[in-house]
Write a protein that holds these residues in place. Structure first.
Motif: not given
Length: 833
Positions: A321-323, A378-381, A385-387
């Protein structure tokens, strides 16, 4: 086969150290350079007929020896398999020669071979014939040695395929541990009763003289079984329910498609799909449909032998699910449904105790309520390391756990005794990415069997041009196999372990027509020693006449891009590898009790694993492997400890836990480690940074305290070698009595060895050389054990304890100083005198 006479290379007409490539002959140094071109090297013969004649003459020689051996009471099942494969591949070679165009097309479908497809198709028949001659030569040599009394070997331990016992932590046949084997795919279109395909050589050892059935795994349970009115498509259902009850096997839930009637009622159902799961697992109608299918098919197949190896709940599940991920071209997690988003909002509400301001502070957002929380998938890769990255990926794992929990729960309503496993890709654990939604620990713990499709590779992956680190030290790539197996066995030490699609012989991005039989022997010993009870190799696609199976004929255009190219360079074109796969399984089953004893060896050192750090860090698993590798060659199986393992398992099963480069842990993980110390445990922490932050990167208010245990807090300046030494010193009582020293000409170890003490005070020693160099090995006793034996044997101070060493493969005695060739396998009995 038992290659115990010598490890000399049999290369037909070529001298030692040389290999053919097209029309040229290369020396060994040139071969290394040629291999970097990522092309197979097949020897071309000027005349086919002499090769056929030579092979047929050697078949005659071997069969004559077999008859004489039988008269001496010698078991010749191994040679029967050699002859069978020799005859089959001579037939295949004839088919390949007469159908050169079809073979060329098969090669062209595999990208690394496409440019040489015409040449490879022309060379293949003679290559196969030469490899047939090789296996016949090896068979003749070995049987001659047995008949001459040079070696003694155990008879094959046959599998009674109709009477497999699913026991605690092992499979049994006729009361003995057994390791089952077959091919995952077996010539689709051929009936299961066709003995030319389903026989002792290709996956079912014939026993009893009749009713031969192999592992049956052809039927897939899918969502097209159920019609909109709630009834079943009876024709499709009969394919599942009418399986012959003689067959031991497994059933698989196939999740690729979804019926049109569901898609019409649920327009969002394709959102959040993945490569092998073609629908949204959060969709209520999908969950209702699959729940009913699981319950009903469980009830209909309850008690059948086809379910003895369990129900596979999914094929290679993942939801990256990452970019900018490779999976997005297959429409994997290109977006999410409203159901997934709302479930995420509910998860966040619970996680933050209903405090939206706490979430906003963490995410640096400004949502009015949890009902308004939104996220781009997709979440920005770059957010790793962020919440927000942590919250999404932890939820993403929890939602897949919920899906598989639901499937299993519904299945057990229909079949309470059902065993289950999931074909988990082990690189979901061993590689660094954690955006795939797979919590390997949780899913391994959930199911009643361990499931996976682990791979190994003798050569570098064909799409990688640069030399890999492992190639400098090892004979093959074993990281994924070993790390994942040690982890899964640490999580669930008492479960049967099924690799339902083993990729040791070939995989999407690796194969080699000149794969060595030594590699096959070594990797199957390694996998079995590390827990594997059953495996189905990828893949068998020859019909009895040598032609391709139905689905590989004609023009190919599969959704799964790997399938079309799977035939090229596979075991179907390698008689030496097809034969060796069966031969090594014969060997493993001959020594099944010894292997079980070695597998039950204690894991004295545990590497702490935190999913929290794995989610937050870009290279967490790469870092963990460095320490794992450092401890892998010290005479015992490596183990892992997690929060759940510490809380649920007997802590006396290990001597210490090592924490290495693990900065992020939850409060619950930290508490589990503290409780272990409170009970008197030993923890080694590599640096102040480890265990210092929570899942959101905030400093922990508490730190570990020694209390009743031993806390060794290092300052971060120690080398891997120093950390290893500390771990060994603090596990001294749990280390083997036998010590092995290795000299392979480098500072990098390659001998993976294990020792277990037997009831008669002898020792069983397993030695596998994973290194690329021959190693000089010495065996001796640990000092404290040496003193104990001197007292027991009433030896004076000047007298030395002696070791009587027997090679169990040959039953010959040997010295305690000997050489182990690269990819060599040894199994020894050591008696102290």
């Amino acid at each position: 086969m038992l290659k115990r006479i010598s490890h000399a290379v049999l290369m037909g007409l070529l001298p030692f150290g040389m290999v053919a490539c097209g029309d040229s002959v290369l020396n060994s140094q040139q071969t290394d350079a040629a291999n970097t071109q990522n092309q197979p090297h097949i020897q071309m013969a000027a005349d086919v007929n002499p090769l056929i004649n030579e092979a047929e003459q050697k078949i005659s020689v071997l069969t004559t020896k077999m008859e004489l051996a039988k008269q001496q009471g010698i078991d010749v099942k191994r040679e029967e398999t050699v002859v069978w494969f020799a005859k089959e591949f001579l037939k295949y070679a004839d088919w390949d020669e007469k159908n050169e165009t079809a073979v060329e097309k098969a090669f062209s479908y595999y990208a690394p071979y496409k440019d040489k497809s015409k040449q490879l198709a022309k060379e293949l028949p003679d290559f196969e014939r030469r490899k047939v001659i090789e296996i016949l030569d090896a068979g003749i040599d070995e049987l001659s040695a047995v008949m001459n009394g040079e070696i003694k070997r155990r008879a094959v331990n046959p599998v009674d395929w109709q009477n497999i016992e699913v026991a605690d932590n092992m499979l049994k046949s006729n009361g003995r541990p057994i390791f089952l084997y077959d091919y995952f795919s077996k010539t689709v279109g051929q009936p299961l009763t066709n003995k030319a395909i389903y026989n002792d050589h290709l996956g079912a050892i014939f026993h009893g003289g009749e009713n031969l059935y192999p592992v049956d795994h052809d039927r897939a349970i899918n969502s097209f079984l159920l019609k909109e009115d709630g009834t079943y498509d009876q024709a499709l259902l009969k394919e599942v329910t009418d399986i012959d009850n003689s067959n031991v096997g497994f059933l698989i839930y196939w999740n690729m498609g979804i019926p049109e009637w569901i898609e019409k009622r649920e327009p969002e159902v394709r959102k959040g799909r993945s490569l092998f799961t073609g629908y949204d697992i959060d969709n209520p109608l999908v969950r209702e449909t699959w729940g009913k299918i699981a319950k009903d098919t469980g009830q209909l197949t309850r008690g059948k032998k086809v379910t003895q190896l369990g129900y596979i709940l999914a094929n290679e599940p993942h939801w990256f699910s990452e970019s900018n991920h490779w999976s997005h071209q297959f429409k994997e997690m290109n977006d999410i449904s409203s159901y997934t988003l709302n479930n995420f909002r509910a998860w966040l509400t619970e996680k933050y105790n209903g405090d939206i301001q706490a979430l906003n502070n963490n995410w640096q957002s400004n949502f009015a309520s949890f009902a308004n929380v939104d996220i781009v998938i997709p979440i920005d890769k770059n957010t790793q390391g962020t919440p927000i990255w942590y919250d999404w990926n932890r939820y993403h794992m929890d939602r897949s756990i919920s899906w598989f929990t639901h499937l299993q729960s519904e299945l057990k309503k229909g079949n309470p005794e059902a065993d289950t496993h999931i074909k988990i890709m082990p690189n979901m654990f061993t590689e660094n990415s954690r955006s795939h939604g797979i919590d390997v620990e949780a899913l391994t713990e959930l199911t009643s069997m361990i499931g996976n499709d682990a791979k190994a590779a003798e050569k570098r992956f064909l799409h990688i041009k640069k030399e890999q680190e492992w190639e400098k030290h090892y004979a093959y790539l074993w990281e994924e196999l070993s790390v994942s197996y040690d982890f899964m066995e640490s999580v669930s030490p008492n479960k049967i372990h099924v690799n339902s699609e083993s990729h040791f012989l070939s995989a999407s991005w690796w194969r080699d027509l000149d794969t060595s039989v030594e590699y096959v022997e070594n990797v199957y010993w390694l996998a079995t020693l590390q827990g594997m009870d059953a495996n189905m190799a990828w893949f068998w696609a020859r019909d009895p006449d040598g032609s391709f199976e139905d689905r590989l004929e004609g023009d190919l255009n599969f959704f799964d891009p790997a399938l079309a190219g799977s035939f090229a360079g596979s075991v179907n074109q390698q008689p030496h590898i097809a034969n060796e796969f069966t031969q090594v399984m014969y060997d493993l089953n001959s020594f099944s009790e010894e292997i079980i004893a070695l597998r039950e060896q204690r894991r004295p050192i545990r590497l702490f694993y935190s999913e929290t750090s794995a989610i937050n860090k870009k290279f967490h698993m790469s870092q963990q492997f460095k320490l794992y590798e450092k401890l892998f060659f010290d005479g015992f199986p490596m183990g892992f400890a997690t929060q759940k393992i510490i809380q649920k398992q007997d802590n006396n099963q290990w001597d210490n836990i090592v924490v290495y480069k693990t900065e992020f842990v939850t409060s619950a993980e930290l508490s589990a480690l503290q409780n272990y110390l409170d009970q008197g445990g030993t923890i080694i922490v590599d640096a102040p940074q480890s265990l210092s932050k929570n899942e959101y990167g905030k400093p922990h208010k508490k730190q570990l305290k020694a209390t009743k245990g031993t806390l060794i807090q290092l300052d971060g300046n120690q080398s891997l070698a120093e950390i290893r030494q500390l771990a060994l010193e603090n596990a001294n009582q749990g280390l083997p009595d036998i010590r092995l020293t290795e000299n392979n000409g480098t500072e990098h170890k390659g001998i993976r060895w294990q020792v277990v003490k037997q009831d008669d005070n002898s020792y069983l020693v397993s030695i596998l050389n994973l290194g690329k160099h021959t190693a000089k090995v010495s065996l001796g006793l640990k000092d404290s054990v040496k003193d104990t034996f001197k007292d027991r044997l009433s030896l004076s101070d000047d007298e030395q304890v002696k070791l009587l060493i027997t090679d169990l493969f040959t039953e010959n005695t040997q010295q305690n100083h000997f050489s182990v060739e690269s990819k060599g396998v040894h199994l020894l009995r050591v008696v102290v005198q």
